[in-house]
Scaffold this active site. Structure first.
Site, PDB file in Angstrom:
ATOM      1  CE  LYS A  71       2.245  -1.739   3.209  1.00 40.40           C
ATOM      2  NZ  LYS A  71       2.655  -2.491   1.963  1.00 40.40           N
TER       3      LYS A  71
ATOM      4  CB  SER B  91       5.593  -0.589   1.464  1.00 38.56           C
ATOM      5  OG  SER B  91       4.910  -1.047   0.970  1.00 38.56           O
TER       6      SER B  91
ATOM      7  CB  SER C 225       4.938  -3.914  -0.264  1.00 42.17           C
ATOM      8  OG  SER C 225       5.769  -3.167  -1.129  1.00 42.17           O
TER       9      SER C 225
HETATM   10  N1  GLN Z   1       9.262  -1.551  -3.126  1.00 43.79           N
HETATM   11  C1  GLN Z   1       8.041  -1.445  -4.484  1.00 43.79           C
HETATM   12  C2  GLN Z   1       7.627   0.180  -3.870  1.00 43.79           C
HETATM   13  O1  GLN Z   1       9.053   0.845  -3.349  1.00 43.79           O
HETATM   14  C3  GLN Z   1       6.802  -2.187  -3.799  1.00 43.79           C
HETATM   15  C4  GLN Z   1       6.012  -1.467  -2.901  1.00 43.79           C
HETATM   16  C5  GLN Z   1       4.819  -2.064  -3.123  1.00 43.79           C
HETATM   17  O2  GLN Z   1       4.252  -3.243  -3.423  1.00 43.79           O
HETATM   18  N2  GLN Z   1       3.750  -1.732  -1.850  1.00 43.79           N
HETATM   19  O3  GLN Z   1       7.317   1.018  -4.915  1.00 43.79           O
END
Ligand code: GLN
Length: 508
Positions: free
Chosen positions: A94, A169, A193
């Site tokens: 990532k 994400s 995420s």
């Molecule tokens: N979808 C969640 C957010 O937007 C989690 C994001 C993540 O785990 N980085 O905060």
């Protein structure tokens, strides 16, 4: 496996197959890398899992593995005994993980040209185990999002249906494994995420216990929540990756000193019928949540019966405070993010506004021009929640909800070894479907967020294809603190029983 023509199809090879194939001379690390690069050329224009390819680093790493095989032979040794545990395995990272020799953008325009000056510990450990870094994967800007549509560099598409999101994400990391471009990737999970994109792309995705893996060298989002973990097509691949990256790190004071068990052996025990007597709790109140798709619910119910058939003791449990998870998370996450993002000021990092009138104008315009809309929303939310007069009402209250969620989990783990929930309420949604509906988007993390708030571990493992959409559904198996071994063992037993075919046919 490698066919008669010698073509290597990564979508059918696990990390263990690759290491064994290289050690036995069936193919070279260079050939495995070629297969990854060929697949990327074939599909990545459509999938867009990668922000950046790293051919020089990859060639050097693959060359080193091939040289190690040759020198083992010269010394009269079996390369199986000398190669790193992930030797020659193509991987993606990532793009919020720093590795010297790459750009690290975190999916943000403000970091578009940022060159890493040091290494992320977890990523470095993966590469030190012999893995070959093929490229850096797309993500929602600063990991804010659940669809990868918030990337400043365009969305990633779901290999199962190119009109749909891969989740987020860590959508690029999930899609790169799902599409057969790499075998393992790393993502980060602050509020789901890793697990949510894992579920939506039919991959196996593990969020370790907070502190199990060092956070050093990741672009920080929510420092009390962030955790790095792997994606793989199989539970064994995730176990091998976790084995490489877990353990204490002097550079991260929150990394745990807890000994690192043999995760790969735990997966092996599953194969030997190792879930007999395992206490499995189905979280029944979370199956009554509005918005849970029938096709997801029925596969989770089927999963519970599969555990019963495998000899586990299946019972029912509730997590009544989990319903406060989303609201607590959307205070705590943005509050921590707003302070972590203070460092992006146009001076120390990345993008700088042109012709500023004065230093305040420089700060303000660099941030306004460099940050995307979701980042701005998070910084505003977080700053507001932390501001004098509101702190107790929001942040203080959210911390109390967090405590209640932790208590629910500890009560549940007195009775059960693992808990089952859906990973997400629905299968992959269409690109654009929720981009103007932040609340709708936030709901896709309903099942994953409580685990981040409590800090324990969980895996998403494919449970089958939904009967309505034909798209992958993830089963979330939640474990107690540092119970990754148990979670991996349960996931491996389930995986073997359901025989999910993780290969999408890329259409469109
Ligand atoms: N979808 C969640 C957010 O937007 C989690 C994001 C993540 O785990 N980085 O905060």
């Amino acid at each position: 496996m490698s066919g008669a023509s010698g073509a290597i199809d990564l979508s059918t090879l696990t990390a263990a197959h690759i290491r064994e194939g290289i050690a036995s001379g069936q193919f070279s690390a260079r050939e495995v890398l070629d297969a990854a690069q060929t697949r990327i050329v074939e599909v990545d224009e459509r999938v867009h899992a990668f922000l950046q390819l790293t051919p020089e680093l990859a060639e050097e790493a693959a060359g080193a593995v091939d040289a190690a095989v040759a020198s083992a032979h010269q010394a009269g040794l079996d390369p199986r005994d000398t190669l790193g545990p992930l030797a020659g395995v193509p991987v993606g990272l990532k793009d919020n993980m720093n590795i010297v020799g790459t750009n690290t953008t975190a999916g943000a325009k403000i970091l578009e040209n940022h060159v890493s000056v040091y290494d992320c510990t977890a990523a470095r450990r993966l590469l030190d185990a012999g893995a070959v870094l093929v490229g850096k994967c797309n993500l929602d800007e600063f990991a804010f999002g659940s669809s990868t549509e918030n990337s400043a560099f365009g969305p990633t598409r779901n290999p199962w249906d190119l009109e749909r999101v891969p989740g987020g994400s860590s959508g690029g990391s999930a899609a790169s494994v799902s599409a057969g471009e790499v075998v393992i990737s790393l993502g980060s999970d602050t509020g789901g995420s890793i697990r949510q994109p894992g579920a939506l792309t039919g991959t196996v995705a593990l969020k370790p216990t907070y502190g199990r893996v060092s956070r050093y060298g990741i672009v920080a989002f929510g420092s009390s929540l962030d955790q790095i973990g792997p994606f793989g097509k199989t539970v064994e691949d995730c176990a091998m990756a976790l084995q490489a990256i877990a353990g204490p790190d002097p550079m991260d004071a929150t990394s745990a000193v807890e000994p690192v068990p043999d995760y790969v052996a735990a997966v092996g025990q599953a194969a030997a019928g190792g879930v007999k007597g395992l206490r499995v709790g189905v979280v029944t109140d979370l199956l009554e949540v509005e918005g849970l798709a029938g096709e997801v619910r029925s596969l989770v119910e089927r999963a519970a019966s599969v555990f019963g058939e495998l000899g586990a003791q299946v019972g029912e449990v509730e997590l009544p405070s989990a319903e406060h998870g989303l609201s607590a998370y959307y205070i705590i996450g943005p509050a921590e993010a707003s302070s972590n993002l203070a460092r992006f000021d146009g001076i120390r990092y990345g993008y700088r506004a042109h012709n500023p009138a004065d230093v305040l104008d420089l700060y303000m315009r660099s941030r306004a021009e460099g940050f995307g809309p979701e980042t701005i929303r998070r910084v505003m939310l977080g700053t507001y929640a932390l501001s004098a007069g509101y702190y107790d009402a929001y942040y203080g209250q959210a911390q109390k909800a967090r405590t209640l969620i932790k208590r629910d989990f500890s009560a549940a783990f007195e009775r059960f070894d693992v808990l089952l929930t859906p990973t997400t309420p629905t299968t992959a949604f269409k690109i654009g479907e929720k981009s103007d509906d932040p609340l709708g988007m936030y709901l896709s993390d309903y099942y994953t967020i409580p685990v981040n708030l409590a800090g324990n571990c969980a895996i998403s493992v494919p449970a089958g294809l939904g009967s309505d959409t034909g798209l992958p559904v993830g089963l979330q198996i939640i474990g107690d603190y540092f119970a990754e071994e148990t979670v991996l063992r349960a996931a491996a037993a389930f995986e073997a029983a359901v025989e999910f075919d993780s290969r999408p046919r890329i259409r469109g």
